[in-house]
Design a protein around this motif. Structure first.
Motif, PDB file in Angstrom:
ATOM      1  N   MET A   1       0.743  -1.221   0.068  1.00 15.25           N
ATOM      2  CA  MET A   1      -0.075   0.020   0.229  1.00 15.25           C
ATOM      3  C   MET A   1       0.967   1.234  -0.123  1.00 15.25           C
ATOM      4  O   MET A   1       0.465   2.329  -0.726  1.00 15.25           O
ATOM      5  CB  MET A   1      -0.914   0.082   1.234  1.00 15.25           C
ATOM      6  N   LEU A   2       2.014   0.992   0.913  1.00 15.33           N
ATOM      7  CA  LEU A   2       2.902   2.575   0.648  1.00 15.33           C
ATOM      8  C   LEU A   2       3.516   2.497  -0.513  1.00 15.33           C
ATOM      9  O   LEU A   2       3.913   3.744  -0.949  1.00 15.33           O
ATOM     10  CB  LEU A   2       3.786   2.128   1.920  1.00 15.33           C
ATOM     11  N   LEU A   3       4.065   1.518  -1.347  1.00 17.40           N
ATOM     12  CA  LEU A   3       4.438   1.593  -2.319  1.00 17.40           C
ATOM     13  C   LEU A   3       3.647   2.099  -3.433  1.00 17.40           C
ATOM     14  O   LEU A   3       3.943   3.132  -4.443  1.00 17.40           O
ATOM     15  CB  LEU A   3       5.000   0.144  -2.928  1.00 17.40           C
ATOM     16  N   SER A   4       2.217   1.635  -3.444  1.00 16.95           N
ATOM     17  CA  SER A   4       1.274   2.256  -4.504  1.00 16.95           C
ATOM     18  C   SER A   4       0.873   3.690  -4.011  1.00 16.95           C
ATOM     19  O   SER A   4       0.879   4.663  -5.030  1.00 16.95           O
ATOM     20  CB  SER A   4      -0.053   1.431  -4.341  1.00 16.95           C
ATOM     21  N   PHE A   5       0.920   4.044  -2.816  1.00 19.84           N
ATOM     22  CA  PHE A   5       0.568   5.363  -2.289  1.00 19.84           C
ATOM     23  C   PHE A   5       1.519   6.475  -2.752  1.00 19.84           C
ATOM     24  O   PHE A   5       1.144   7.370  -3.368  1.00 19.84           O
ATOM     25  CB  PHE A   5       0.580   5.220  -0.860  1.00 19.84           C
ATOM     26  N   SER A   6       2.837   6.057  -2.590  1.00 21.03           N
ATOM     27  CA  SER A   6       3.993   7.031  -2.746  1.00 21.03           C
ATOM     28  C   SER A   6       4.312   7.198  -4.426  1.00 21.03           C
ATOM     29  O   SER A   6       4.529   8.181  -4.944  1.00 21.03           O
ATOM     30  CB  SER A   6       5.347   6.570  -2.001  1.00 21.03           C
ATOM     31  N   THR A   7       4.042   5.780  -5.386  1.00 23.33           N
ATOM     32  CA  THR A   7       4.224   5.756  -6.577  1.00 23.33           C
ATOM     33  C   THR A   7       3.110   7.022  -7.151  1.00 23.33           C
ATOM     34  O   THR A   7       3.392   7.697  -8.070  1.00 23.33           O
ATOM     35  CB  THR A   7       4.123   4.549  -7.159  1.00 23.33           C
ATOM     36  N   LEU A   8       1.927   6.762  -6.754  1.00 16.53           N
ATOM     37  CA  LEU A   8       0.821   7.467  -6.997  1.00 16.53           C
ATOM     38  C   LEU A   8       1.333   8.998  -6.916  1.00 16.53           C
ATOM     39  O   LEU A   8       0.823  10.000  -7.770  1.00 16.53           O
ATOM     40  CB  LEU A   8      -0.355   7.342  -6.461  1.00 16.53           C
ATOM     41  N   THR A   9       1.792   9.265  -5.711  1.00 17.77           N
ATOM     42  CA  THR A   9       2.218  10.689  -5.493  1.00 17.77           C
ATOM     43  C   THR A   9       3.233  11.177  -6.499  1.00 17.77           C
ATOM     44  O   THR A   9       3.056  12.465  -6.900  1.00 17.77           O
ATOM     45  CB  THR A   9       3.003  10.851  -4.202  1.00 17.77           C
ATOM     46  N   ILE A  10       4.098  10.365  -6.989  1.00 13.15           N
ATOM     47  CA  ILE A  10       4.932  11.074  -7.950  1.00 13.15           C
ATOM     48  C   ILE A  10       4.510  11.066  -9.361  1.00 13.15           C
ATOM     49  O   ILE A  10       4.618  12.045 -10.068  1.00 13.15           O
ATOM     50  CB  ILE A  10       6.158   9.921  -8.051  1.00 13.15           C
ATOM     51  N   PHE A  11       3.449  10.445  -9.626  1.00 17.12           N
ATOM     52  CA  PHE A  11       2.597  10.424 -10.981  1.00 17.12           C
ATOM     53  C   PHE A  11       1.995  11.953 -10.824  1.00 17.12           C
ATOM     54  O   PHE A  11       1.813  12.645 -11.607  1.00 17.12           O
ATOM     55  CB  PHE A  11       1.631   9.427 -11.321  1.00 17.12           C
ATOM     56  N   LEU A  12       1.288  12.321  -9.585  1.00 11.10           N
ATOM     57  CA  LEU A  12       0.478  13.384  -9.603  1.00 11.10           C
ATOM     58  C   LEU A  12       1.285  14.738  -9.427  1.00 11.10           C
ATOM     59  O   LEU A  12       0.855  15.672  -9.770  1.00 11.10           O
ATOM     60  CB  LEU A  12      -0.145  13.133  -7.998  1.00 11.10           C
TER      61      LEU A  12
ATOM     62  N   MET B   1       3.334  -9.065  -7.217  1.00  8.96           N
ATOM     63  CA  MET B   1       2.443  -8.204  -6.301  1.00  8.96           C
ATOM     64  C   MET B   1       3.196  -6.703  -6.308  1.00  8.96           C
ATOM     65  O   MET B   1       2.299  -5.810  -6.435  1.00  8.96           O
ATOM     66  CB  MET B   1       2.601  -8.669  -4.913  1.00  8.96           C
ATOM     67  N   PHE B   2       4.307  -6.594  -6.738  1.00 10.50           N
ATOM     68  CA  PHE B   2       4.992  -5.281  -6.718  1.00 10.50           C
ATOM     69  C   PHE B   2       4.409  -4.562  -8.121  1.00 10.50           C
ATOM     70  O   PHE B   2       4.230  -3.329  -7.948  1.00 10.50           O
ATOM     71  CB  PHE B   2       6.425  -5.768  -6.708  1.00 10.50           C
ATOM     72  N   PHE B   3       4.453  -5.513  -9.175  1.00 13.05           N
ATOM     73  CA  PHE B   3       3.791  -4.781 -10.317  1.00 13.05           C
ATOM     74  C   PHE B   3       2.121  -4.337 -10.183  1.00 13.05           C
ATOM     75  O   PHE B   3       1.970  -3.458 -10.775  1.00 13.05           O
ATOM     76  CB  PHE B   3       4.090  -5.717 -11.694  1.00 13.05           C
ATOM     77  N   ALA B   4       1.758  -5.214  -9.506  1.00 13.94           N
ATOM     78  CA  ALA B   4       0.195  -4.788  -9.240  1.00 13.94           C
ATOM     79  C   ALA B   4      -0.139  -3.436  -8.439  1.00 13.94           C
ATOM     80  O   ALA B   4      -0.911  -2.904  -8.803  1.00 13.94           O
ATOM     81  CB  ALA B   4      -0.520  -6.082  -8.331  1.00 13.94           C
ATOM     82  N   ALA B   5       1.039  -3.191  -7.434  1.00 19.61           N
ATOM     83  CA  ALA B   5       0.736  -2.157  -6.810  1.00 19.61           C
ATOM     84  C   ALA B   5       1.269  -0.957  -7.389  1.00 19.61           C
ATOM     85  O   ALA B   5       0.554   0.212  -7.608  1.00 19.61           O
ATOM     86  CB  ALA B   5       1.966  -2.325  -5.633  1.00 19.61           C
ATOM     87  N   ILE B   6       2.086  -1.094  -8.626  1.00 23.28           N
ATOM     88  CA  ILE B   6       2.659   0.065  -9.392  1.00 23.28           C
ATOM     89  C   ILE B   6       1.235   0.423 -10.450  1.00 23.28           C
ATOM     90  O   ILE B   6       1.060   1.495 -10.568  1.00 23.28           O
ATOM     91  CB  ILE B   6       3.650  -0.490 -10.616  1.00 23.28           C
TER      92      ILE B   6
ATOM     93  N   GLY C   1      -3.748   3.171 -12.135  1.00 16.52           N
ATOM     94  CA  GLY C   1      -5.114   3.389 -12.281  1.00 16.52           C
ATOM     95  C   GLY C   1      -5.613   4.511 -11.593  1.00 16.52           C
ATOM     96  O   GLY C   1      -6.552   5.112 -11.920  1.00 16.52           O
ATOM     97  N   LEU C   2      -5.022   4.745 -10.259  1.00 15.70           N
ATOM     98  CA  LEU C   2      -5.775   5.790  -9.406  1.00 15.70           C
ATOM     99  C   LEU C   2      -5.304   7.143 -10.078  1.00 15.70           C
ATOM    100  O   LEU C   2      -6.051   7.886 -10.204  1.00 15.70           O
ATOM    101  CB  LEU C   2      -5.067   5.751  -8.029  1.00 15.70           C
ATOM    102  N   TYR C   3      -4.240   7.205 -10.764  1.00 21.15           N
ATOM    103  CA  TYR C   3      -3.770   8.481 -11.289  1.00 21.15           C
ATOM    104  C   TYR C   3      -4.706   8.581 -12.452  1.00 21.15           C
ATOM    105  O   TYR C   3      -5.366   9.728 -12.665  1.00 21.15           O
ATOM    106  CB  TYR C   3      -2.355   8.437 -11.825  1.00 21.15           C
ATOM    107  N   SER C   4      -5.070   7.719 -13.130  1.00 26.79           N
ATOM    108  CA  SER C   4      -6.067   7.866 -14.618  1.00 26.79           C
ATOM    109  C   SER C   4      -7.350   8.244 -14.092  1.00 26.79           C
ATOM    110  O   SER C   4      -8.047   9.041 -14.659  1.00 26.79           O
ATOM    111  CB  SER C   4      -6.161   6.559 -15.215  1.00 26.79           C
ATOM    112  N   SER C   5      -7.880   7.698 -12.933  1.00 22.46           N
ATOM    113  CA  SER C   5      -9.169   8.062 -12.369  1.00 22.46           C
ATOM    114  C   SER C   5      -9.210   9.663 -12.034  1.00 22.46           C
ATOM    115  O   SER C   5     -10.041  10.290 -12.217  1.00 22.46           O
ATOM    116  CB  SER C   5      -9.456   7.347 -11.097  1.00 22.46           C
ATOM    117  N   LEU C   6      -8.140   9.945 -11.204  1.00 21.67           N
ATOM    118  CA  LEU C   6      -7.984  11.427 -10.879  1.00 21.67           C
ATOM    119  C   LEU C   6      -7.767  12.381 -12.111  1.00 21.67           C
ATOM    120  O   LEU C   6      -8.232  13.444 -11.965  1.00 21.67           O
ATOM    121  CB  LEU C   6      -6.770  11.703  -9.903  1.00 21.67           C
TER     122      LEU C   6
END
Length: 352
Positions: free
Chosen positions: A130-141, A176-181, A186-191
């Protein structure tokens, strides 16, 4: 020794500096970093503390707080207030700048990846994913092109690590690492759904056409000026801290409004221009020595060791140095110094 050599040529460059006061200010900053490095090295070898656990704990806490600070503001803007996703200084994070914040996150992510492949507890792994996905999303945003590119490299070298090790548990965790990415993408695309186009694609589309992107055009101009200084002053340079002053007459040709160049946006070029080639070699050696040794250890070992995250951390810093100026950003340079202390400790205990 290499850092002392770097400082020595910084002092020698005072002989040719146009503004000695500025040189002394910059030198004092690097001396402070050196003192901090020595103190942290001594701290890492203190038998009463577990330096690795402290390093990991503070890294994870920092990563969470930085990501939460930015993501919560973006969520409030888009979901609560109904605004469209945009690149704004309102979301610059603790570092005060989107690019700095992006790399402050990217340089910490290798620690999360290291723990993912090291830990077996399912609950702790869930938190890490979750932390990996959360922080990667921040970099996208934050839309920092260089930070997004460095994330691509992190994913690439993680794949390389999995291929080299060929262990079943690593393959599963890699999936699972790739799934988190993918979740973060996907969250970035939604936002980004309310926008008429993908902001990340738009930003990358301008890279191949510098005339359409002031940021790329300016960097190319800065690189040219720094290269001219290196050619004209190869021995002692133009004086440490003086590039920002000596470059003004030439940069005025392409900078708009009341703006002046402050950094060359490439630490290696700027250092070489300011203190000469020999001093720059000392600085480059200081950065690349642990990077190369960590890479060699990562390739040769079949077990996950500290060489893997150290290689990625230093690699992120080097990549940042090619396009920005992390040497002047304590939030990133100090983290690198802590990583170097961990490298020295791992080398001393033969953990690499």
């Amino acid at each position: 020794k290499s850092y002392i050599g770097f400082l020595s040529f910084g002092f020698l460059s005072l002989l040719v500096a146009s503004n000695i006061i500025e040189s002394l200010i910059v030198l004092s900053q690097f001396i402070n970093f050196f003192i901090a490095y020595i103190l942290i090295l001594n701290l890492s070898k203190n038998s009463k503390i577990n330096f690795l656990n402290i390093f990991i704990s503070f890294t994870l806490i920092g990563l969470f707080l930085e990501s939460y600070n930015i993501n919560s503001k973006i969520y409030e803007s888009i979901v609560t207030n109904g605004d469209v996703l945009r690149r704004s200084l309102d979301f610059r994070g603790f570092a005060g700048n989107p690019n700095i914040s992006s790399f402050a996150l990217a340089i910490k992510i290798p620690v999360v990846i290291y723990l993912i492949f090291k830990i077996k507890n399912i609950y702790k792994l869930s938190v890490l994913y979750m932390l990996l996905s959360f922080s990667t999303l921040t970099i996208f945003l934050l839309f920092s092109r260089a930070a997004i590119l460095v994330m691509v490299l992190i994913v690439f070298f993680t794949c390389l690590f999995i291929i080299l090790n060929r262990r079943k548990e690593y393959i599963l965790k890699g999936a699972m690492f790739f799934a988190a990415i993918i979740v973060s993408a996907g969250l970035y695309s939604s936002l980004n759904d309310k926008n008429t186009s993908d902001i990340i694609k738009d930003r990358f589309s301008n890279v191949t056409s510098p005339q359409n992107d002031d940021s790329v055009n300016e960097r190319l101009g800065f690189y040219k000026i720094a290269t001219e200084d290196i050619i004209n002053n190869p021995i002692l340079g133009i004086g440490i801290g003086n590039w920002k002053l000596k470059s003004i007459p030439r940069a005025n040709k392409f900078l708009r409004d009341y703006r002046v160049p402050y950094r060359a946006h490439n630490d290696f070029l700027e250092i070489t221009a300011e203190i000469g080639i020999i001093g720059a070699v000392c600085f480059i050696y200081f950065i690349f020595y642990p990077f190369i040794l960590s890479f060699r250890s990562m390739i040769s070992k079949k077990e996950l060791g500290l060489s893997f995250p150290l290689f990625l951390i230093i690699g992120v810093y080097i990549f940042d140095s090619l396009f920005n100026f992390p040497m002047q950003r304590p939030v990133n340079f100090m983290f690198l110094i802590f990583a170097f202390a961990l490298f020295d400790l791992a080398k001393f205990k033969k953990l690499l």
